[in-house]
Write an enzyme that holds these catalytic residues in place. Structure first.
Site, short mmCIF file in Angstrom:
data_model
loop_
_atom_site.label_atom_id
_atom_site.label_comp_id
_atom_site.label_asym_id
_atom_site.label_seq_id
_atom_site.Cartn_x
_atom_site.Cartn_y
_atom_site.Cartn_z
N ARG A 19 0.82 -1.21 0.00
CA ARG A 19 0.00 0.00 0.00
C ARG A 19 0.86 1.25 0.00
O ARG A 19 0.32 2.35 -0.06
CB ARG A 19 -0.86 0.01 1.25
CG ARG A 19 -2.35 -0.12 0.98
CD ARG A 19 -3.00 0.02 2.32
NE ARG A 19 -4.40 0.16 2.36
CZ ARG A 19 -5.27 -0.83 2.51
NH1 ARG A 19 -4.87 -2.06 2.49
NH2 ARG A 19 -6.53 -0.57 2.65
N ARG B 256 -21.84 -0.32 2.01
CA ARG B 256 -21.20 -1.63 2.21
C ARG B 256 -21.46 -2.13 3.62
O ARG B 256 -21.33 -1.39 4.58
CB ARG B 256 -19.68 -1.52 1.98
CG ARG B 256 -18.94 -2.81 2.29
CD ARG B 256 -17.57 -2.85 1.68
NE ARG B 256 -16.61 -2.01 2.37
CZ ARG B 256 -15.31 -1.99 2.06
NH1 ARG B 256 -14.86 -2.75 1.07
NH2 ARG B 256 -14.48 -1.22 2.71
N ARG C 192 -18.62 -1.57 8.52
CA ARG C 192 -17.26 -1.58 9.05
C ARG C 192 -17.00 -0.22 9.69
O ARG C 192 -17.37 0.80 9.11
CB ARG C 192 -16.25 -1.80 7.91
CG ARG C 192 -15.89 -3.24 7.68
CD ARG C 192 -15.04 -3.43 6.46
NE ARG C 192 -13.86 -2.58 6.39
CZ ARG C 192 -12.90 -2.71 5.48
NH1 ARG C 192 -12.98 -3.68 4.57
NH2 ARG C 192 -11.87 -1.91 5.45
N ARG D 250 -9.64 7.78 4.16
CA ARG D 250 -8.97 6.63 3.54
C ARG D 250 -8.67 6.92 2.08
O ARG D 250 -7.65 6.49 1.55
CB ARG D 250 -9.84 5.37 3.68
CG ARG D 250 -9.92 4.90 5.11
CD ARG D 250 -10.96 3.81 5.28
NE ARG D 250 -10.54 2.55 4.69
CZ ARG D 250 -11.38 1.57 4.40
NH1 ARG D 250 -12.68 1.71 4.59
NH2 ARG D 250 -10.93 0.45 3.87
P1 AMP Z 1 -8.51 -3.05 3.90
O1 AMP Z 1 -9.43 -4.13 4.39
O2 AMP Z 1 -7.49 -3.56 2.92
O3 AMP Z 1 -9.23 -1.82 3.43
O4 AMP Z 1 -7.64 -2.60 5.18
C1 AMP Z 1 -8.28 -2.06 6.33
C2 AMP Z 1 -7.28 -1.24 7.14
O5 AMP Z 1 -6.18 -2.08 7.56
C3 AMP Z 1 -6.61 -0.10 6.39
O6 AMP Z 1 -7.41 1.08 6.35
C4 AMP Z 1 -5.34 0.08 7.22
O7 AMP Z 1 -5.60 0.73 8.43
C5 AMP Z 1 -4.96 -1.36 7.55
N1 AMP Z 1 -4.08 -1.95 6.49
C6 AMP Z 1 -4.37 -3.03 5.69
N2 AMP Z 1 -3.35 -3.29 4.86
C7 AMP Z 1 -2.39 -2.38 5.12
C8 AMP Z 1 -1.11 -2.10 4.56
N3 AMP Z 1 -0.61 -2.84 3.56
N4 AMP Z 1 -0.40 -1.07 5.08
C9 AMP Z 1 -0.88 -0.32 6.10
N5 AMP Z 1 -2.09 -0.50 6.65
C10 AMP Z 1 -2.86 -1.53 6.18
#
Ligand code: AMP
Length: 210
Positions: free
Chosen positions: A85, A121, A152, A163
């Site tokens: 990310r 969602r 969520r 985000r």
């Molecule tokens: P997601 O389900 O992929 O949207 O991830 C949810 C949350 O997890 C994100 O908003 C971040 O807070 C954290 N997160 C997930 N993957 C990463 C990553 N590769 N680097 C940093 N934070 C992450």
């Protein structure tokens, strides 16, 4: 790996592709959410950051993925969803496997569509399937297992905007990092999920051949 903004459908697509190819689906968001739910030391460390829509530290998340990739089920391949990310995470990933072995598919979805999708969602608290739900669908519960449909915590509109801003600042460089590689493809994510899956499968087959 599938890259793209939050709410672009990476999670849904990654689960489908993993099943079709019989390879593990590695979602850093799912791993972190499970840790938060279990109130493990990792979960306690990241809960606040996640709820605020921020990114957890590169070192922590990179170590987590590095460990996961030592598990033998990744030997035949794996789908990464939510990692890398940041450009720094992408550089670290290139030390974990040969860079040319990664196939990268960007799921492209404009901001307005993301905000619309994320405000409706919901995730089932029992089977964890993400779905779009209006107020009535939310009241009726999960159509797959009857569980409760919950928003969520990081899908609240203010957090979604945060985000998206985070994505633009730190994650867009990830797409730029891979864009010039022959193993990169971008697809239109504003279509029915089945059409996107077909496109991702087609890209994977083509990138594997090239
Ligand atoms: P997601 O389900 O992929 O949207 O991830 C949810 C949350 O997890 C994100 O908003 C971040 O807070 C954290 N997160 C997930 N993957 C990463 C990553 N590769 N680097 C940093 N934070 C992450």
């Amino acid at each position: 790996m599938l890259i793209g903004p939050p709410g672009s459908g990476k999670g849904t697509q990654a689960a489908r592709i993993a099943e079709r190819l019989s390879i593990p689906h590695i979602s850093t968001g799912d791993i972190l959410r499970a840790a938060v739910k279990a109130q493990s030391p990792l979960g306690l460390q990241v809960a606040g950051i996640m709820a605020a829509g921020g990114l957890v530290g590169d070192g922590l998340i990179t170590d987590l993925v590095r460990d996961r990739l030592t598990v033998s089920d990744t030997r035949r391949g794996f789908i990464l969803d939510g990692f890398p990310r940041t450009a720094s995470q992408a550089e670290s990933l290139d030390t974990m496997r040969p860079p040319e072995s990664f196939l990268v598919v960007l799921i492209d979805v404009p901001d307005e569509e993301i905000v619309k999708r994320m405000s409706s969602r919901r995730v089932c608290d029992s089977c964890a399937i993400s779905q779009t739900a209006d107020a009535e669908a939310e009241r009726q519960g999960c159509p797959y297992c009857g569980g409760n449909l919950l928003r969520r915590p990081d899908d609240h509109p203010d957090t979604v905007r945060r985000r998206l801003a985070t994505y633009t600042e730190t994650c867009s460089p990830v797409a730029d990092y891979y864009r010039r590689r022959p193993s990169f493809a971008a697809i239109d994510g504003v279509r029915h999920a089945d059409a996107v899956t077909a496109d991702v499968m087609e890209c994977v087959a083509r990138l594997r051949r090239d």
